[in-house]
Design an enzyme around this catalytic site. Structure first.
Site, PDB file in Angstrom:
ATOM      1  N   HIS A  11       5.809 -27.088   0.171  1.00 15.11           N
ATOM      2  CA  HIS A  11       5.228 -28.045  -0.528  1.00 15.11           C
ATOM      3  C   HIS A  11       4.227 -27.799  -1.409  1.00 15.11           C
ATOM      4  CE1 HIS A  11       7.322 -31.481   1.560  1.00 15.11           C
ATOM      5  NE2 HIS A  11       7.722 -30.754   2.285  1.00 15.11           N
TER       6      HIS A  11
ATOM      7  N   LYS B 213     -13.139   2.086  -3.973  1.00 16.14           N
ATOM      8  CA  LYS B 213     -14.492   2.286  -3.148  1.00 16.14           C
ATOM      9  C   LYS B 213     -15.466   2.993  -4.096  1.00 16.14           C
ATOM     10  CE  LYS B 213     -12.020   3.172   1.075  1.00 16.14           C
ATOM     11  NZ  LYS B 213     -11.765   3.979   2.249  1.00 16.14           N
TER      12      LYS B 213
ATOM     13  N   GLU C 106       0.844  -1.150   0.066  1.00 19.69           N
ATOM     14  CA  GLU C 106       0.058  -0.088  -0.331  1.00 19.69           C
ATOM     15  C   GLU C 106       0.737   1.448   0.059  1.00 19.69           C
ATOM     16  OE1 GLU C 106      -4.114  -0.412   1.666  1.00 19.69           O
ATOM     17  OE2 GLU C 106      -3.533   1.433   2.746  1.00 19.69           O
TER      18      GLU C 106
HETATM   19  O1  PA5 Z   1      -3.523   2.281   5.826  1.00 25.88           O
HETATM   20  C1  PA5 Z   1      -4.625   2.816   5.385  1.00 25.88           C
HETATM   21  O2  PA5 Z   1      -4.818   3.913   5.463  1.00 25.88           O
HETATM   22  C2  PA5 Z   1      -5.778   2.012   5.071  1.00 25.88           C
HETATM   23  O3  PA5 Z   1      -5.598   0.639   4.824  1.00 25.88           O
HETATM   24  C3  PA5 Z   1      -6.921   2.071   6.003  1.00 25.88           C
HETATM   25  O4  PA5 Z   1      -6.655   1.878   7.316  1.00 25.88           O
HETATM   26  C4  PA5 Z   1      -8.053   1.113   5.546  1.00 25.88           C
HETATM   27  O5  PA5 Z   1      -8.632   1.635   4.519  1.00 25.88           O
HETATM   28  C5  PA5 Z   1      -9.238   1.665   6.799  1.00 25.88           C
HETATM   29  O6  PA5 Z   1      -9.646   2.963   6.849  1.00 25.88           O
HETATM   30  P1  PA5 Z   1     -10.493   3.651   7.787  1.00 25.88           P
HETATM   31  O7  PA5 Z   1      -9.733   3.472   9.270  1.00 25.88           O
HETATM   32  O8  PA5 Z   1     -10.541   5.117   7.594  1.00 25.88           O
HETATM   33  O9  PA5 Z   1     -11.739   3.075   8.023  1.00 25.88           O
END
Ligand code: PA5
Length: 504
Positions: free
Chosen positions: A356, A472, A335
Site C-alpha cells: 500500500h 570515512k 556492499e
Molecule cells: O562488511 C564489512 O566489512 C563492514 O560493513 C564492516 O563490518 C563495518 O564497516 C564495521 O567495521 P568494523 O567492524 O571494523 O568496525
C-alpha cells in the site's frame, strides 16, 4: 473501563519457544525428519518469460552455468580475486565445520557469568558488526522482546543496539531505557577504529565506570582483531574479556563468528542450532551440479536479471520478524556487488504494509526490478478470523472455511508474486519453513555463497569495501580529525569552486 483480555488465544508460541530454549534442552538437528521439515527452497517459476520486454529465459541461465560452476570451484579452492591485505577473505566458507565444542562452551560460560548480573545487554557495532546480530535476534524472538518479563524472554536480559548511527536523539532515548539498569556491553569492531562504534563505546564505558567503578571492566567484552588495533590495545590494558573477528572473514560474512554468537547466546538463542543450519547449507551447496545447488541457481538468476537491466531487487517478506534479515541482505549484496559500476540496489519491504506504499511502482513503474520474496511458511502463532453476523466486509467466506491469518498472510506473497509477474517483474520466492535458528543459519550461508559467486561473475573482489572508506575519509576531514588536514584543504578548495544552490 474494563481492560482488554486476550483470552481464547492460548499461549504465545514464540514465548513458549523462548522459555524452552532457556531450559537448554538438547535435540539433534541431524535427524532426517527435522532436516526435511526445515529444508529451504527457492521457487524460480516466475523468473522466466515474464510478459513484456527483457524477459529472462531458461536459455539465459543455461548460458552462464559454466561460468557459475567455474566461479564456485575457484571459491572452494581459494582462487581468484579474494585478497584483502594479502589475506584470502574466504574463512567463512568452512567456518561452520571449524567451530569447536570448547569454543561454544566458552561462549556459554561467558553468558552464564554475565547474564545473571545484568538487566540489559548492549551490543555496539555497525555494518557487519551489527546487522546480523540484530537480524537473528529479531527473527527468532518476540517482536516486543524487551517489554516482556525476564521469564518470558527465557531468562535473557533486555537487548539493545548502539553505535549503528550517530543520532543523539536515538542515543539518548536508548540511554533512557538503560537508566537504573545493570548492564554489560559487547563492543564489536574488527578494525577497532570505526568512529560510530568508538564514540558509542566512549559514552557507554564512561557511564559504566561512573556507576560501577572497577566492576565495569568485568562487564565489558571486546570483539575485535586477534592482535592489533585500538580496541584490542584498550582491552588488553583494561583486562576486558576479548573475542576475535577472524582475519580472513569480512564484517558482513561474520555473523557465525564471535561477532554474532555472543549476542545470540546472550539473547538465549540456541547457537548450536544456528551453527547446524550453516553446516547443513554448506553441505547442500558443496556440489557443482548446478540445478541441485540453490546457491549457484540463486547467483545465476540474479546475474541473468542484472544482465537484462534489472537494477533494483525488492526483497519482500510477509514476516515482521524477518524484516531485519532482509536488512542484513541489504548490506551483504550491495556492499559486495557495488563495485566498478556493477550491482543491484536492494530495497526491503514488509508486505502487506509496503503493497500500500510502493506496490503501485512494483506493479506498473519502470521495469528495472527483480523481486525476491522471503516467504515464512509456518508462523509461530495462528490467529482465527471471526465470523460476523452482518458480513458487511464480505469476509465470512474465510471464517466459514476455517481459514486463519496464516492463510491470508501466505496470499500476501502469492498474490503479488503472480500480479507482479504479469506486470513484468520477474520474481522468485525463498521458502523458509519456520522461524528457528537452523533455518536462519541456512539462509545466511546460502546468501553468503550466492553473493561470493556473484562477485566472481561480475569480475571484482566481493570481499572488500573501498567505497565505505571514502565516506570515512570525507567525514574525518570535515570533522577536523588530525591527520586529515591535506584532505580537508583539498575538499575546501573544491567546495569553494562549487556554485552553492540553496532554495529557501
Ligand atoms: O562488511 C564489512 O566489512 C563492514 O560493513 C564492516 O563490518 C563495518 O564497516 C564495521 O567495521 P568494523 O567492524 O571494523 O568496525
Amino acid at each position: 473501563m474494563d481492560s482488554i483480555k486476550i483470552t481464547g488465544y492460548g499461549e504465545n508460541n514464540t514465548i513458549k519457544k523462548q522459555i524452552n530454549r532457556g531450559k537448554e534442552k538438547e535435540f539433534s538437528f541431524d535427524s532426517e525428519k527435522f532436516r526435511e521439515d526445515n529444508r529451504i527452497s527457492i521457487d524460480i517459476t516466475n523468473i522466466f518469460n515474464k510478459p513484456g520486454s527483457n524477459a529472462i529465459s531458461k536459455g539465459d541461465i543455461e548460458a552462464i552455468i559454466p561460468d557459475v560452476v567455474t566461479a564456485h570451484r575457484q571459491l572452494l579452492e581459494n582462487r581468484g580475486d579474494i585478497l584483502d591485505n594479502n589475506i584470502p577473505m574466504t574463512g567463512w566458507v568452512d567456518l561452520p565445520v571449524k567451530i569447536s565444542a570448547e569454543h561454544i562452551e566458552r561462549i556459554k560460560a561467558l553468558v552464564k557469568r554475565i547474564s545473571p548480573q545484568i538487566d540489559a545487554f548492549v551490543s555496539l557495532g555497525i555494518g557487519g558488526s551489527y546487522l546480523g546480530i540484530e537480524a537473528t535476534i529479531r527473527a527468532l524472538t518476540h517482536n516486543h522482546f524487551n517489554q516482556l518479563t525476564r521469564k518470558a524472554r527465557g531468562n535473557a536480559p533486555e537487548i539493545y543496539f548502539l553505535g549503528q548511527n550517530m543520532d543523539p536523539d536515538y542515543f539518548r532515548d536508548t540511554l533512557d531505557m538503560l537508566d537504573g539498569k545493570r548492564i554489560a556491553v559487547n563492543v564489536i569492531s574488527k578494525s577497532g577504529t570505526t568512529t560510530e562504534t568508538a564514540i558509542a563505546f566512549r559514552i557507554i564505558r564512561r557511564l559504566m565506570e561512573k556507576n560501577m567503578g572497577n566492576e565495569a571492566d568485568s562487564l565489558i567484552i571486546a570483539t575485535t582483531d586477534k592482535l592489533k588495533g585500538a580496541l584490542k590495545n584498550l582491552a588488553d590494558k583494561k583486562g576486558y574479556e576479548t573475542f576475535v573477528v577472524p582475519d580472513d572473514i569480512g564484517g558482513r560474512f561474520s555473523v557465525l563468528s564471535d561477532v554474532g554468537l555472543i549476542g545470540l547466546a546472550m539473547a538465549n538463542i540456541d547457537i548450536q542450532e544456528f551453527i547446524a543450519g550453516f553446516k547443513a547449507m554448506r553441505e547442500i551447496t558443496q556440489t557443482d551440479d548446478f540445478w541441485k545447488n540453490p546457491a549457484l541457481v540463486h547467483a545465476a538468476v540474479r546475474h541473468a536479471a542484472w544482465l537484462k537491466g534489472k537494477k533494483i531487487e525488492v526483497i519482500a517478506t510477509n514476516s515482521n520478524s524477518l524484516m531485519p534479515v532482509a536488512r542484513w541482505m541489504e548490506q551483504l549484496f550491495p556492499e559486495s556487488e557495488g563495485h566498478r559500476g556493477h550491482g543491484m540496489w536492494l530495497s526491503t519491504s514488509l508486505y502487506s504494509e509496503k503493497l500500500h506504499a510502493n506496490g503501485q511502482m512494483v506493479q506498473d513503474g519502470e521495469r528495472n526490478l527483480l523481486e525476491t520474496f522471503l516467504l515464512l511458511e509456518r508462523h509461530d502463532n495462528s490467529i482465527d478470523i471471526p465470523g460476523d453476523a452482518d458480513n458487511i466486509d464480505g469476509l465470512n467466506f474465510l471464517s466459514d472455511r476455517g481459514l486463519d491469518m496464516n492463510f491470508i498472510n501466505r496470499k500476501v506473497i502469492e498474490g503479488p508474486a503472480w500480479a507482479h509477474y504479469k506486470g513484468g517483474v520477474p520474481n522468485m520466492t525463498i521458502n523458509i519453513p519456520e522461524r528457528n535458528a537452523f533455518n536462519i543459519g541456512q539462509l545466511y550461508y546460502l546468501m553468503e555463497k550466492s553473493v561470493a559467486i556473484s562477485g566472481y561473475l561480475l569480475g571484482h573482489n566481493p570481499f572488500m569495501q573501498p567505497g565505505v572508506e571514502a565516506y570515512k575519509k570525507a567525514m574525518f576531514a570535515m570533522a577536523g580529525k588530525p591527520g586529515y588536514e591535506d584532505e580537508a584543504k583539498k575538499m575546501e578548495r573544491e567546495m569553494a569552486g562549487q556554485e552553492r544552490i540553496i532554495i529557501k
